[in-house]
Design an enzyme around this catalytic site. Structure first.
Site: not given
Length: 828
Positions: A354, A389, A448, A471, A511, A513, A560, A565, A633
């Protein structure tokens, strides 16, 4: 903010590790491709000490003892992998086994063991595995697209064969089929399969006579739905009154066994044919990048059926030293693949980079598919530079589809990288709301890319079958190594972060914050703003049966802002390192902030605008600060190159737009990969103390390559394609490289075209010879130090060869580093 990982070791000394198969007599194969071999880029030179990969990665395999010969000897010397060795024209052998196993491997024997063939013995003179791509076996097992002549079957499904005998088969004769894999095959581990013909086998294996005609014996063989995947040696034993006979092992009779999403008894079973066509059999797909507001897309050649790719996929398992006995478990296999597609820890397939400097390898944006990468790894044993990625995810899709797992490539926009297991993205500011960069270790990636693969999870409670996240991008370690998943999407959706594997990290990616902390006068920190809709704002994949996008956000997240949620987020945070983060929050939010960005084009001026709206009933005075910088990115930003400060007075219900024009000459010196920029917005409302904080990322759009087919495409016949490109920049592009690739059309091809002047238009023409019929994708890319992320694609409908031949061995050659004169040049 830190880069996600360092480069995989230094690049200036020879390897000292050749993998766990290093002590075996098996020699590394040469790739089926005739392309010349480039100089290798040495990767990491030492293996992690202490506990083994399996002890650290997979609890079910951590109890291995020294007697487990499935592992094979581990080389501890200092030699290289033997790049110059040859397999003598043999097909690549991905077992890493010694063919001289105990018994009679390699020679015919009788009961006396002296090799004498007695009169009346039932001698097997030959085997027809019906392995041709057009034969019944390959068609029924959906493996007819593999560019291999060997038999490739899927477990849990019957296949047919014909034994050629020295005399007619009699009812008193006993025939036994045997399949063997690994260094020391054992029946108890499933690495030695014994199938008596006409009798019930074990574990779902059995064989029956369907026809006996003259000296031919037709058999129907049932394979176990739990069989180990890999490349098996095959032999036949016979017993008659005159004695026993064993068929010598023959490389032409080797059998590949894969996972079977068509078999209801296989735990990878998929109950939708259109899903299987898309997620197992489709050889190309779309990968999405950019930002939520400016989604870019590129076509990727997965090429899972190209010759050599299946061997490369099995070689990956060998290099990791995965026990053969564990290779029937898709949970373990997918976890190993997530570790081995990146090079950290284990000298895997791709080196992550990167840094922006790709001079010692290939710019990740320049790849157009997985085939070139996997064949290079198979051929040289060296990790391939470089990946990011979407490259890791594209290669993972290829490997898992090739092995028989339904897999798709998924993009998550505004993807969080949580470094402290708080399950929140924490941003720290001083008393004046200036970022404290030395504390800001978490980052938010513009996008991603990872993978979903479909399987049951017998290792988890009920309710967690279906899509599992894998991943391969090395971000954080899992059990001490760089791997991630498989993780049930259901556990992510509901915040059940205690479910294995790696649910906390993936939950935070989609998900969590974004929490803004301000330093107080006494040195403590207080939450001044929580941005609840900033992470995982859009999750998409290629739609089934088309090139449209499919929004799959709903399978990862409850709506959301809904109660479900919020409960999922707070449940997850309660298991994080800051369980009381939501205990106290002050909020007085009657001024809102929105960002408007025009469609920005690389090489042109642009304008970004911030709109402030007063939703309250009183006048508001806002001190607004705008800071613009370039960004990778991954969320790693450069220094601010333009800023603006303004005080705005808003009447009740009023809005005002604050514009920031940016000229090309202002941003050109600062550009990095992907042409992305980050606008940081901070502000303070004088009347009520409200803090405004927002980050907005946008990208500069690059041009596409225009591909045109010049004539009809027919299997075995030369076809020509034209590629047209116009340089959008006023500067010269130097050392321009084109790549061209398409499964069934063209093996990976690299074209060096030199320099392209400012605003100049160039045209290339290239020929290729299709080898497989049907709709195909021909994909091209352009890369230079001044401009990347330029690509194009064209669909090629290939007609069968005259006379009905479905496949051809002609054409499709791979060329590396070919210098190509351009057919024409034009100005703007």
């Amino acid at each position: 903010m830190p880069s996600p990982t360092p480069l995989s070791g230094t690049m200036d000394s020879p390897r000292s590790d050749v993998g766990r198969w290093g002590g075996n007599p098996w020699q590394p194969p040469t790739t089926p491709s005739p392309e010349p071999e480039p100089e290798p880029e040495p990767d990491r030179r030492s293996r992690r000490g202490g506990r083994s990969f399996w002890a650290r990665c997979c609890a079910c395999c951590s109890c291995r003892n020294a007697a487990d010969d499935d592992w094979g000897p581990e080389h501890r010397g200092s030699g290289s992998r033997g790049r110059g060795s040859s397999s003598g024209g043999r097909r690549p052998d991905s077992r890493g086994t010694d063919s001289r196993q105990p018994g009679s491997r390699g020679s015919a024997v009788n009961a006396a063991g002296d090799g004498t063939i007695r009169e009346g013995m039932l001698v097997v003179t030959g085997v027809d595995l019906l392995s041709s791509r057009s034969d019944q076996n390959r068609r029924e097992h959906h493996t007819d697209e593999f560019e291999y002549d060997e038999l490739i079957i899927r477990r849990g499904q019957v296949f047919h064969m014909v034994l050629l005998l020295s005399r007619p088969y009699e009812s008193s004769d006993r025939v036994t089929l045997e399949l063997l894999i690994g260094n020391n095959p054992e029946v108890g581990k499933g690495t030695h399969v014994i199938i008596p013909v006409g009798k019930g086998g074990s574990g779902g294996w059995k064989a029956q006579v369907t026809k006996s005609s003259g000296n031919n014996l037709n058999l129907r063989v049932h394979t176990s739905p739990n069989a180990i995947i890999g490349k098996f040696q095959f032999t036949v034993r016979t017993h008659s009154e005159a004695g026993e006979f064993q068929l010598p092992f023959d490389p032409r009779n080797e059998i590949y066994i894969l996972f079977n999403p068509w078999c209801p008894e296989d735990i990878v079973y998929v109950d939708h044919e259109d899903w299987r066509q898309e997620y197992v059999l489709n050889e190309s797909g779309r990968i999405y990048y950019g930002t939520e507001a400016q989604i870019g897309e590129r076509t990727w050649n997965y090429g899972q059926f190209d010759h050599g790719v299946l061997d490369a996929c099995l070689y990956i398992l060998d290099r990791r030293g995965m026990p053969y006995g564990g290779r029937g478990d898709p949970v373990s296999v997918s976890r190993v693949i997530s570790a081995m597609v990146n090079s950290l820890d284990d000298n895997g397939v791709l080196i992550g980079n990167w840094s922006g400097d790709y001079s010692r390898g290939t710019n990740p944006s320049a790849w157009v598919g997985s085939v070139e990468i996997l064949l290079s790894y198979l051929r040289t044993g060296y990790s391939v530079p470089y990946g990011q990625c979407w490259v890791f995810a594209g290669v993972t899709t290829t490997v898992l589809r090739c092995l028989g797992l339904a897999t798709r490539t998924v993009t998550n926009f505004n993807s969080a990288h949580d470094t402290d297991t708080s399950l929140t993205m924490d941003i720290y500011f001083d008393e004046n709301m200036k970022p404290l960069e030395h504390l800001n270790h978490d980052s938010v990636w513009n996008f991603h890319v990872w993978n979903d693969c479909w399987m049951k999870r017998p290792d988890l409670p009920s309710g967690f079958d279906g899509w599992q996240v894998v991943d391969a991008t090395p971000q954080e370690t899992s059990s001490g190594i760089f791997c991630c998943g498989p993780c049930s999407v259901q556990s992510i959706k509901n915040g059940l972060v205690y479910m294995k594997y790696d649910t906390p990290f993936i939950f935070a990616e989609v998900n969590s914050d974004k929490v803004y902390w301000q330093r107080q006068d006494d040195g403590s920190f207080k939450i001044v703003y929580v941005e609840e809709k900033a992470i995982g704002t859009l999750i998409i994949t290629k739609a089934i049966g088309s090139n449209m996008r499919e929004d799959i956000t709903h399978i990862y997240k409850h709506p959301e802002g809904s109660d479900a949620e919020r409960k999922a987020v707070e449940t997850a945070a309660a298991h994080g390192s800051k369980p009381n983060v939501y205990a106290s929050r002050d909020s007085a939010e009657d001024v809102s902030v929105q960002v408007e960005a025009q469609d920005a084009v690389m090489g042109q001026d642009l304008t970004v605008s911030v709109v402030l709206t007063n939703r309250g009933s009183s006048r508001r005075t806002v001190k607004l600060h705008l800071y613009l910088s370039v960004t990778f990115y991954t969320g790693v930003t450069g220094s601010v190159f333009k800023e603006s400060k303004k005080e705005v007075v808003l009447a009740p219900g009023a809005s005002e737009r604050v514009a920031m024009p940016v000229a090309y000459k202002e941003y050109r010196p600062h550009l990095v990969d992907q042409g992305a920029m980050l606008l940081n917005i901070s502000g303070h409302v004088k009347e009520n103390g409200q803090v405004l904080a927002k980050q907005h990322t946008f990208r500069l759009r690059t041009p596409d390559l225009s591909l045109t087919l010049l004539g009809a495409a027919v299997v075995g016949q030369e076809c020509e394609v034209q590629i047209v490109f116009k340089n959008p920049l006023p500067v010269t592009l130097t050392n321009v490289v084109f790549r061209l690739e398409g499964s069934g059309l063209q093996r990976p091809k690299v074209l060096n075209v030199g320099d392209i002047g400012g605003h100049e238009t160039v045209t290339l023409r290239q020929t290729f010879v299709p080898v497989r019929p049907g709709p195909r994708q021909l994909i091209a890319s352009l890369d230079s130090p001044q401009l990347s992320q330029v690509h194009g694609v064209i669909q090629v409908d290939v007609a069968p060869a005259a006379g009905g031949g479905g496949f051809s061995d002609a054409g499709g050659d791979s060329h590396s580093g070919e210098t190509i004169p351009m057919a024409s040049r034009g100005g703007a």
